[in-house]
Write an enzyme that holds these catalytic residues in place. Sequence first.
Site, PDB file in Angstrom:
ATOM      1  N   TYR A 189      55.616 -89.632  69.994  1.00  0.00           N
ATOM      2  CA  TYR A 189      55.172 -89.848  71.369  1.00  0.00           C
ATOM      3  C   TYR A 189      53.679 -90.170  71.410  1.00  0.00           C
ATOM      4  CZ  TYR A 189      54.315 -88.993  76.327  1.00  0.00           C
ATOM      5  OH  TYR A 189      53.938 -89.126  77.639  1.00  0.00           O
ATOM      6  N   ALA A 190      52.877 -89.421  70.660  1.00  0.00           N
ATOM      7  CA  ALA A 190      51.434 -89.673  70.624  1.00  0.00           C
ATOM      8  C   ALA A 190      51.149 -91.070  70.093  1.00  0.00           C
ATOM      9  CB  ALA A 190      50.729 -88.618  69.774  1.00  0.00           C
ATOM     10  N   ALA A 191      51.880 -91.483  69.073  1.00  0.00           N
ATOM     11  CA  ALA A 191      51.684 -92.828  68.513  1.00  0.00           C
ATOM     12  C   ALA A 191      52.050 -93.903  69.531  1.00  0.00           C
ATOM     13  CB  ALA A 191      52.503 -92.995  67.241  1.00  0.00           C
TER      14      ALA A 191
END
Length: 119
Positions: free
Chosen positions: A27-29
């Site tokens: 998700y962060a990526a």
Amino acid sequence: LLKAPAARVITIGAVVGIRGNAGQVSYAASQAGVSGFTTSLAREFASRGLTANVIAPGFVTTDMTGDLSESVQESAKAAIPLGTFGVPDDIAQAAIFLAGSTGRYITGQVLAVDGGMAM
């Protein structure tokens, strides 16, 4: 869009794309990718008067955050310097600011609307 005299592109990312979060690598990526896409768009089309910016919300009071347990909500609030979740209108007002004449000289930025969580 490129023929408009003052085109605005506003993408909605998430603060996790700025600060990361354990257990949310994918998700962060993806959120960092939204920022990279938007800042590249800003650089590529600035000469045509287009601005492109990202709004990166932190925790916002929604049905989804309402489903979090009280202990999870309190833990999240403890990580936010203002000590509270935002509301949807906080995000809307940031978009209105960037979309209007007030945002004419802002491009390629990631605006964290997160109560200070990303700092």
